[in-house]
Design a protein around this motif. Structure first.
Motif, short mmCIF file in Angstrom:
data_model
loop_
_atom_site.label_atom_id
_atom_site.label_comp_id
_atom_site.label_asym_id
_atom_site.label_seq_id
_atom_site.Cartn_x
_atom_site.Cartn_y
_atom_site.Cartn_z
N ARG A 116 19.07 -1.64 25.13
CA ARG A 116 19.30 -2.97 24.56
C ARG A 116 20.65 -3.51 25.02
NH1 ARG A 116 17.55 -0.52 18.79
NH2 ARG A 116 18.68 1.17 19.81
N TYR A 117 20.68 -4.79 25.40
CA TYR A 117 21.92 -5.37 25.91
C TYR A 117 22.15 -6.81 25.44
CZ TYR A 117 19.04 -8.01 29.17
OH TYR A 117 18.10 -8.87 29.71
N GLU A 118 21.17 -7.43 24.81
CA GLU A 118 21.22 -8.87 24.51
C GLU A 118 20.51 -9.12 23.19
OE1 GLU A 118 18.98 -12.79 26.39
OE2 GLU A 118 19.58 -11.18 27.76
N MET A 243 30.75 -2.30 31.74
CA MET A 243 30.76 -3.74 31.92
C MET A 243 31.25 -4.47 30.67
SD MET A 243 27.10 -3.81 33.91
CE MET A 243 26.75 -5.55 33.84
N ARG A 244 30.95 -3.89 29.52
CA ARG A 244 31.46 -4.49 28.28
C ARG A 244 32.94 -4.18 28.10
NH1 ARG A 244 29.19 -3.47 22.08
NH2 ARG A 244 30.79 -4.70 21.04
N LEU A 252 30.19 -12.92 31.36
CA LEU A 252 28.94 -13.46 31.91
C LEU A 252 28.10 -14.09 30.81
CD1 LEU A 252 26.86 -13.63 34.31
CD2 LEU A 252 25.91 -11.50 33.40
N MET A 253 27.90 -13.37 29.72
CA MET A 253 27.04 -13.90 28.66
C MET A 253 27.66 -15.12 28.00
SD MET A 253 25.33 -10.57 26.86
CE MET A 253 23.99 -9.73 27.71
N GLY A 254 28.98 -15.13 27.86
CA GLY A 254 29.65 -16.28 27.30
C GLY A 254 29.46 -17.52 28.14
N ALA A 259 24.10 -14.31 23.29
CA ALA A 259 24.69 -13.32 22.39
C ALA A 259 24.43 -11.92 22.91
CB ALA A 259 24.10 -13.47 20.98
N GLY A 260 25.49 -11.11 23.00
CA GLY A 260 25.34 -9.74 23.47
C GLY A 260 24.90 -8.81 22.35
#
Length: 271
Positions: A116-118, A243-244, A252-254, A259-260
């Motif tokens: 899970r990542y997102e 990566m986090r 990237l997600m921002g 939402a991560g």
């Protein structure tokens, strides 16, 4: 970064090459192709996965998969295919990793390795201006709604039907399409009253002026990548953690307003 022509959709032969790290972190015995991370994607969900006007794959998940491959010391390769074929293709060793925004379910955790990542929620898109004034799920009673077949959004459409039925209202008619692009095209030409997608896609279409994002934040669920190999999945979880930690993934997600997943990157699947 190469794009395979295998699958149900034609694709360009080559995108810009991305250098891999010097050290390969996954043995070739765990991969479909030596030195390569082959990923399946269904590029019909802007802005997270789509094909641009020049025919190239773009979006948050494409960038993320490319960076995953680089950190694993592998060359990224993408196969464009409908979601309904992805799990069987994974089992048949046509690709190493499903990178298409696959929602987490316990059923999937029993048949493949998931990380899970997102975090995503479901949205409802309607024609511009919201002519039927849809502001709550009750307003969908009796309407015609489109969704991609085989995916988590389709499962949630069945929950939506049941939730509306519990209100003693006539449930909507849900029509399943091969992919989201076809569903949204049916909405565009008036064959549907609404279409279901993830919220980020519904927002993208609203920002473009194509549709109105009438309902949002429905049925929040974690999103995963899926793999056959637990060795690969363990390496992917470690790469996500890196990566986090160094800020690459949150940045990237921002940039995409995504939402991560904040509960750590662990492998869930059969052992």
């Amino acid at each position: 970064m190469t794009i395979s022509r295998r699958g149900l959709l034609a694709a360009p032969a080559l995108l810009v090459a991305v250098p891999a790290l010097a050290q390969q972190r996954v043995p070739n015995s765990e991969l479909v192709k030596p030195g390569t991370l082959v990923m399946s994607t269904n590029p019909t969900l802007p802005p997270v996965q789509f094909v641009d006007s020049s025919g190239q794959l773009r979006g948050m998940r494409i960038e993320m998969g490319t960076e995953l491959a680089r950190r694993l010391g592998l060359t990224p390769e993408y196969v464009r295919v409908e979601f309904s074929a992805m799990i069987t293709g994974l089992n048949a060793r046509r690709w190493d990793l499903i990178n298409t925004g696959m929602f987490y379910t316990e059923e999937r955790a029993r048949i493949m390795q998931l990380v899970r990542y997102e975090q995503q929620t479901i949205g409802i898109s309607v024609p511009r201006g919201n002519p039927k004034n849809i502001t709550k799920i009750e307003d969908l009673a009796g309407l015609s709604i489109g969704v991609e077949q085989g995916g988590f959004e389709f499962r949630r459409s069945q929950d939506l039907i049941e939730d509306i039925r519990k209100l003693n209202l006539r449930p909507p008619t849900v029509r399943a399409f091969d992919n989201f692009a076809v569903s949204f095209q049916a909405l565009r030409v008036g064959q549907l009253d609404a279409a279901i997608s993830i919220d980020s896609t519904a927002k993208e279409y609203e920002d473009r002026g194509d549709f109105t994002h009438a309902l949002k934040g429905l049925y929040g669920t974690p999103v995963t990548v899926g793999m056959r190999s637990r060795v690969l999945a363990t390496a992917v979880a470690a790469a996500f953690t890196e990566m986090r930690a160094d800020g690459w993934l949150p940045t990237l997600m921002g940039r995409y307003g995504i939402a991560g997943w904040d509960e750590g990157y662990t492998v869930v699947g059969p052992t």
